[in-house]
Design an enzyme around this catalytic site. Sequence first.
Site, PDB file in Angstrom:
ATOM      1  N   LYS A  77       0.627  -1.149   0.030  1.00  0.00           N
ATOM      2  CA  LYS A  77       0.214   0.299  -0.316  1.00  0.00           C
ATOM      3  C   LYS A  77       1.147   1.435   0.049  1.00  0.00           C
ATOM      4  O   LYS A  77       2.013   1.571   0.472  1.00  0.00           O
ATOM      5  CB  LYS A  77      -0.842   0.233   1.178  1.00  0.00           C
ATOM      6  CG  LYS A  77      -1.801  -1.227   1.366  1.00  0.00           C
ATOM      7  CD  LYS A  77      -2.833  -1.100   0.448  1.00  0.00           C
ATOM      8  CE  LYS A  77      -4.124  -2.244   0.204  1.00  0.00           C
ATOM      9  NZ  LYS A  77      -5.241  -2.060  -0.279  1.00  0.00           N
TER      10      LYS A  77
ATOM     11  N   ASP B 207      -0.275  -0.312  -4.503  1.00  0.00           N
ATOM     12  CA  ASP B 207      -1.582   0.124  -4.591  1.00  0.00           C
ATOM     13  C   ASP B 207      -2.315   0.916  -3.960  1.00  0.00           C
ATOM     14  O   ASP B 207      -1.650   1.758  -2.284  1.00  0.00           O
ATOM     15  CB  ASP B 207      -3.101  -1.388  -3.634  1.00  0.00           C
ATOM     16  CG  ASP B 207      -4.504  -1.094  -3.147  1.00  0.00           C
ATOM     17  OD1 ASP B 207      -4.362   0.108  -3.959  1.00  0.00           O
ATOM     18  OD2 ASP B 207      -4.935  -1.872  -3.521  1.00  0.00           O
TER      19      ASP B 207
ATOM     20  N   HIS C  54     -10.042  -8.202  -6.275  1.00  0.00           N
ATOM     21  CA  HIS C  54      -8.913  -7.741  -5.006  1.00  0.00           C
ATOM     22  C   HIS C  54      -9.475  -8.598  -3.843  1.00  0.00           C
ATOM     23  O   HIS C  54     -11.335  -8.959  -3.758  1.00  0.00           O
ATOM     24  CB  HIS C  54     -10.173  -6.634  -4.863  1.00  0.00           C
ATOM     25  CG  HIS C  54      -9.826  -5.826  -3.760  1.00  0.00           C
ATOM     26  ND1 HIS C  54     -11.183  -5.586  -2.679  1.00  0.00           N
ATOM     27  CD2 HIS C  54      -8.852  -5.665  -2.548  1.00  0.00           C
ATOM     28  CE1 HIS C  54     -10.921  -4.938  -1.245  1.00  0.00           C
ATOM     29  NE2 HIS C  54      -9.850  -4.684  -1.127  1.00  0.00           N
TER      30      HIS C  54
END
Length: 447
Positions: free
Chosen positions: A219, A273, A359
């Site tokens: 992330k 992401d 996802h």
Amino acid sequence: MPKISGYEVHDVRFPTSLTGDGTDAMNTECDYSSAYVALKTEDPTLTGYGMTFTIGRGNDIVCNTIKEVANRLVGKETEDLFANMGKTWDFMMADPQLRWIGPEKGVIHIASGAVNNAVWDLYARSRKKPLWKLVVDFTPEELVNSAAWRYISDAITKEEALAMLKERAPGKAEREAKVREIGYPAYVTSAGWLGYDDEKIARLTKEAVAQGFNHFKMKVGANQADDLRRGKIIRSIIDDPQYLPAGSTPKTADDPSVKGKNAGPLGAVFMIDANQVWDVQQAIDYVSGLAEIKPWRSNLRILVSLLAKHAHNRMVFKQLLQAEAIDVCQIDSCRLAGVSEVISVLLMAAKFGVPVCPHAGGVGLCEYVIHLSLIDYIAVSGTMERNVLEYVDHLHEHFLNPCSINAQGRYNVPNNPEEGYSIQMHQSSIAEFEWPNGSYWVGAAKK
């Protein structure tokens, strides 16, 4: 032929904000939550289970909406619902007053997805098959009739879908046997949450490499310098042969499964992401600054792909595919309104030749999406060569039939004929974590 006789809805929340699980640049405190429904029938041995996913506050709003959607099915003959799941989906979405508060987006859409998933689970359980096996055993005509078709005929027609499925049908048995043998390819996010410190990132990355994973997601988006530092930690581990499992053979950058993914010297692919935080130019500038850690890929198209998990219906995916705006189709089993709408997106992605990489960062999502990826590979696209399915190692113990990963970092195929869509939760977990009166939350309130 039992009828739908009622339903139970539970607001189940897990305190993952305490450990930083699920954190990213947009969602800085996540209590992984399930808006969970049990769809009951006149047969006490036959119940369908479904859920949608939130991250805490607002889960009660979704639960209340699920009750409104589920009530529409009470009194319906189950076999009438199963006979044409596309028409069942249309019926569920057609209440004019409930539809007004969407239409086909937001709370009403994800609540409808929970109920549609419960109907599919009920269908699979009634046939004594896991959900994926129920669907891949459909004839091409039955599969086409199971999809949601309104608003997408300008991208794919029923006739085109039927021809495509018939073309792929002769290879279904061979593909099923192959994926049962080797598993479905996965990528891991468990080491890359934004709320983890460097030591935890390094430890979890080493564990993931040892488990056989070679696609890793981190992330990003809160601070570029921090992201570069964290990314270097991950990249240094996944590119170091000392951490590979004993006896494993590294992939080369020319291996078809990683070619074009900016893989490292051992074939490890590094994904990023940002989850909604960037505007267009900001995304381009930010990712350019991360080139040193070799993310797949340093351009805007992959950023759009990774944002697509928040695409709220099949029409958004249709437009992205038509515009050739995505290299990866990242469906979410709980953002779309159930299996029927997912099938529509799988069909469009297959027509446009875009790999589906679902996802699954949330409670229950890994249990769900392995079924969807198996449907895609065996019956729809016919390929899993460049596909990867997200895996996070959180909260699986709360489900009767948790997903599992093999020694090569791939999903095992669900095999229990009684598990349906694999989302039935332990009653003890509901009793402990139901909001606000579960034993955990009552205890936490007293502290």
